[in-house]
Each structure stands twice: as C-alpha cells, then as structure tokens.
Design a protein around this motif. Structure first.
Motif, short mmCIF file in Angstrom:
data_model
loop_
_atom_site.label_atom_id
_atom_site.label_comp_id
_atom_site.label_asym_id
_atom_site.label_seq_id
_atom_site.Cartn_x
_atom_site.Cartn_y
_atom_site.Cartn_z
N GLN A 1 -12.44 -2.75 2.40
CA GLN A 1 -13.27 -2.01 3.36
C GLN A 1 -14.00 -2.95 4.30
OE1 GLN A 1 -15.58 0.24 0.54
NE2 GLN A 1 -14.15 1.96 0.50
N LEU A 2 -14.45 -4.07 3.77
CA LEU A 2 -15.14 -5.05 4.61
C LEU A 2 -14.19 -5.67 5.63
CD1 LEU A 2 -17.75 -6.71 5.18
CD2 LEU A 2 -16.88 -8.40 3.55
N LEU A 3 -13.00 -6.06 5.18
CA LEU A 3 -12.02 -6.63 6.11
C LEU A 3 -11.64 -5.62 7.19
CD1 LEU A 3 -9.63 -8.54 3.65
CD2 LEU A 3 -11.56 -9.46 4.96
N GLU A 4 -11.53 -4.35 6.80
CA GLU A 4 -11.22 -3.30 7.78
C GLU A 4 -12.35 -3.17 8.79
OE1 GLU A 4 -8.97 -0.25 9.54
OE2 GLU A 4 -8.40 -1.70 7.98
N LYS A 5 -13.56 -3.27 8.31
CA LYS A 5 -14.74 -3.14 9.18
C LYS A 5 -14.74 -4.20 10.27
CE LYS A 5 -19.83 -3.27 8.82
NZ LYS A 5 -20.96 -3.34 7.86
N TYR A 6 -14.27 -5.41 9.93
CA TYR A 6 -14.28 -6.51 10.90
C TYR A 6 -12.90 -6.75 11.52
CZ TYR A 6 -19.09 -7.51 9.78
OH TYR A 6 -20.47 -7.42 9.65
N HIS A 7 -11.99 -5.80 11.33
CA HIS A 7 -10.68 -5.83 11.97
C HIS A 7 -9.87 -7.07 11.59
CE1 HIS A 7 -12.36 -2.56 14.31
NE2 HIS A 7 -13.33 -3.35 14.73
N ILE A 8 -10.00 -7.49 10.35
CA ILE A 8 -9.21 -8.63 9.86
C ILE A 8 -8.47 -8.24 8.58
CG2 ILE A 8 -10.54 -10.49 10.97
CD1 ILE A 8 -12.09 -10.86 8.37
N ASN A 9 -8.24 -6.96 8.40
CA ASN A 9 -7.56 -6.46 7.21
C ASN A 9 -6.05 -6.62 7.36
OD1 ASN A 9 -6.79 -5.13 4.89
ND2 ASN A 9 -7.20 -3.09 5.70
N PRO A 10 -5.39 -7.41 6.50
CA PRO A 10 -3.95 -7.63 6.65
C PRO A 10 -3.10 -6.49 6.07
CG PRO A 10 -4.76 -8.90 4.79
CD PRO A 10 -5.97 -8.25 5.43
N TRP A 11 -3.73 -5.54 5.36
CA TRP A 11 -2.98 -4.45 4.73
C TRP A 11 -3.08 -3.17 5.55
CZ3 TRP A 11 -6.64 -7.26 1.74
CH2 TRP A 11 -6.06 -8.26 0.95
N LYS A 12 -1.99 -2.43 5.61
CA LYS A 12 -1.97 -1.18 6.35
C LYS A 12 -2.72 -0.09 5.59
CE LYS A 12 2.48 -2.02 8.65
NZ LYS A 12 3.88 -1.53 8.83
N ASN A 13 -3.33 0.83 6.34
CA ASN A 13 -3.98 1.98 5.72
C ASN A 13 -2.93 2.90 5.09
OD1 ASN A 13 -6.55 1.20 6.50
ND2 ASN A 13 -6.45 2.29 8.44
N ILE A 14 -3.37 3.65 4.09
CA ILE A 14 -2.47 4.58 3.42
C ILE A 14 -3.08 5.98 3.42
CG2 ILE A 14 -1.44 2.80 1.98
CD1 ILE A 14 -3.17 3.79 -0.34
N ASN A 15 -2.23 6.98 3.28
CA ASN A 15 -2.69 8.35 3.21
C ASN A 15 -3.19 8.66 1.81
OD1 ASN A 15 -2.48 11.37 2.86
ND2 ASN A 15 -1.86 11.20 5.02
N LYS A 16 -4.29 9.39 1.73
CA LYS A 16 -4.90 9.71 0.45
C LYS A 16 -3.95 10.43 -0.49
CE LYS A 16 -9.12 11.67 -1.55
NZ LYS A 16 -10.41 12.37 -1.26
N GLN A 17 -3.06 11.23 0.08
CA GLN A 17 -2.13 12.00 -0.74
C GLN A 17 -1.14 11.11 -1.49
OE1 GLN A 17 -0.39 14.76 2.04
NE2 GLN A 17 -2.06 16.24 1.82
N THR A 18 -0.96 9.88 -1.02
CA THR A 18 -0.01 8.97 -1.68
C THR A 18 -0.69 8.09 -2.73
OG1 THR A 18 -0.28 7.12 -0.11
CG2 THR A 18 1.28 8.89 0.48
N LEU A 19 -2.01 8.25 -2.90
CA LEU A 19 -2.76 7.34 -3.76
C LEU A 19 -2.29 7.39 -5.21
CD1 LEU A 19 -5.03 5.30 -4.09
CD2 LEU A 19 -6.64 7.20 -4.37
N LEU A 20 -2.18 8.59 -5.76
CA LEU A 20 -1.81 8.71 -7.18
C LEU A 20 -0.44 8.14 -7.47
CD1 LEU A 20 -2.45 9.62 -10.01
CD2 LEU A 20 -1.66 11.92 -9.42
N PRO A 21 0.60 8.49 -6.72
CA PRO A 21 1.90 7.87 -7.03
C PRO A 21 1.92 6.36 -6.84
CG PRO A 21 2.02 9.23 -5.02
CD PRO A 21 0.74 9.55 -5.69
N ARG A 22 1.13 5.86 -5.90
CA ARG A 22 1.04 4.41 -5.72
C ARG A 22 0.39 3.76 -6.94
NH1 ARG A 22 1.56 2.32 -0.34
NH2 ARG A 22 1.95 3.96 1.21
N LYS A 23 -0.63 4.42 -7.50
CA LYS A 23 -1.28 3.89 -8.69
C LYS A 23 -0.33 3.89 -9.89
CE LYS A 23 -6.14 4.88 -7.63
NZ LYS A 23 -7.35 5.62 -8.03
#
Length: 303
Positions: free
Chosen positions: A249-271
């Motif tokens: 969240q911090l990296l996203e806040k400062y626009h230096i996040n190297p990972w793409k955002n994901i949709n909340k609906q995909t969270l459980l299968p990803r886990k």
C-alpha cells in the motif's frame, strides 16, 4: 540541544524498557547535550509510575491519545528540540557510543537526512532453528562493515534505515511532517490491534524525495531484545501478513509499486494457489511465508 532521543511506547515491558534506559544512561555523550522524550501512546499499565528519570536532566514523558505509532512519533517530533532525532524502541539496547557517533557522521555528511546501522539480536530464550529466515521482519539487520549512502532513484533502497535506532536530521523531516498533517489516507503503523508497518519507510521516502541522502553506517550498533512471544509461529505469520499488506500500500501510494493491482473477487483463489505453491502445510517457515504472500495479495487489491 544536539540530539533528541524519542522512545514511543504502548504498555511497555518494564524489564526491557529498563534495559533501554540503562543503555542510554551509559552513553558517552554529555547528558547536557541531548534530551530524552518518552511518548506514552495511551498506555493502560501505568508504567510511568515505575520510571526513575532522575539520571536524565533533560527528560520528560508526553502523552499521545491517538492510537498508532505514527501519531506517537509525530508527537515526539513536535516536542523535539534537538537538531538530530534518534528513534529508539522500548526494547533497544544502544551501544555506549551510539549518540556520539551519530553526531560525528551527520557532521561528516552534511546532506545526510536519515541514518541507521546494525540491529543485532538479544534473544530472551532459545530460538527455533528456522527463526533466522525472519530476522529482517523482526527488525534485525547487519549489512556488513561498509557504509552505504543512497539518493532517490524512484525505488526503495534495501539499505534504508529501519525504525530501531533511526537517526534523522530534523530539518530533513519537515516534508514528512507536512505530508502527514495533510494526509487523509495515513498509514498509521503499529497499533494496539495491528502489526502494520511502513512508517519508517515513509519517513525515508519523504526524506529522499526532498533531495537528502540516507545511509547505513556499521559503526551505529544496537541490540534488539526479542522475547519468546515474538518467535511464535502465529505472531510471525500475523506480522508478515500485516507488514506486507501495508508495504504494498505504501509503494502504491508513492507510485513505485512494481506489482499490478488485482480484483478483489480473485483474492480467494489466489490465496489458495499461494497455499499450494508455498506448501504451507509442510512446516513453520512455509506457513509463515504463505501468510506473508496473503498480505501482499491483500495490499494489491484495487482501492
């Protein structure tokens, strides 16, 4: 006043806090050249009634009712009179020359905004064999015997100071203070119910983006007390999950996040997929790392 030592605390363990204060009492720097500020972040255990600060001529306890390490630090920063601020946790044992060496390195490096050094373990009991995998998560660090100085390069440097023992030139801190005062999405760091972090990192980012340098200096040495409860699987799993989530969240806040955002609906299968990938059922290390991966995934959810 050359230095302000700030200890932010919430219901501290009196034995560990006594060790921290004892190490400060033994500092080689003249007591008249620095002050001690203890920020009580809404504690309920009455610890201050058991403290004897008579040895410290420039000392005081101040209170911050808003819960969260970030709020406590901001209170300490506001109170500080020193040109240099040193953040000391209530379970840190500083080497006797820590304050003097901090003054020396800031004199030698006029563009140094924040600095840190070695944070070595002081275990209160025998450690499990697998614990070393998570030293970094426990704020333990030894990057060797060479200084590392870094400028802003649009990414977060691995050698950036950690909160334990972090020394900050107060004038370099102003951009961080201004940002926090106007920030409606503040990452408040640890609270009584959460192990989230990121406050140390955000301080460093603001200092770097303001044109200052940050550094690792091996001559700055402290010992970090690690009690039995912080070596437990459930604690480390929660620690990695909470800190990884807030880190993304911090990296996203400062626009230096190297990972793409994901949709909340995909969270459980990803886990579930991560559970299988990490083989989380096999041993403690795999389970803790899986929990850390879950925190990363949670941090990547689109806001």
């Amino acid at each position: 006043m050359d230095i302000s030592v700030i200890i932010c605390t919430y219901n501290p363990n009196l034995t560990r806090l006594a060790q921290t204060l004892s190490s400060l009492q033994k500092q080689s720097l003249d007591l008249l050249l620095w002050e001690l500020i203890i920020v009580d972040n809404n504690s309920s255990n009455g610890f201050d009634a058991h403290l004897d600060l008579c040895f410290f001529p420039n000392s005081r306890i101040v209170r911050e009712q808003r819960q969260g390490l970030t709020y406590a630090r901001l209170k300490g920063f506001d109170e500080a009179k020193g040109e240099i601020i040193i953040m000391v946790d209530d379970d840190n044992i500083l080497q006797n020359d820590y304050l003097q060496k901090t003054i020396n390195l800031f004199k030698d490096h006029p563009r140094m905004g924040s600095a840190g050094g070695k944070s070595l373990p002081e275990f209160e009991c025998a450690t499990p064999a697998w614990l070393k995998e998570f030293y970094g998560n426990l704020a333990l660090r030894d990057l060797g015997n060479d200084a590392i100085i870094t400028k802003w390069e649009n990414s977060y440097p691995n050698s950036a100071p950690i909160g334990a023992g972090m020394a900050i030139r107060k004038v370099a801190l102003q951009s961080y203070i201004d940002a926090m005062r106007s920030d409606k999405n503040m990452i408040t760091d640890r609270t009584d119910t959460s192990l989230t972090s990121g406050g140390d990192n955000e301080i460093n980012i603001q200092i770097l983006k303001s044109g200052w340098e940050i550094g690792y200096f091996p001559e700055l040495v402290l010992r970090h007390i690690i009690p039995k409860e912080r070596m437990q699987v459930h604690y480390l799993a929660r620690l990695l999950r909470d800190t990884n989530r807030s880190w993304v969240q911090l990296l996203e806040k400062y626009h230096i996040n190297p990972w793409k955002n994901i949709n909340k609906q995909t969270l459980l299968p990803r886990k579930v997929k991560a559970y299988l990938s990490y083989k989380a059922w096999k041993n403690e290390v795999n389970f803790i790392k899986w929990q850390g991966a879950c925190g990363m995934l949670e941090g990547r959810i689109k806001s």
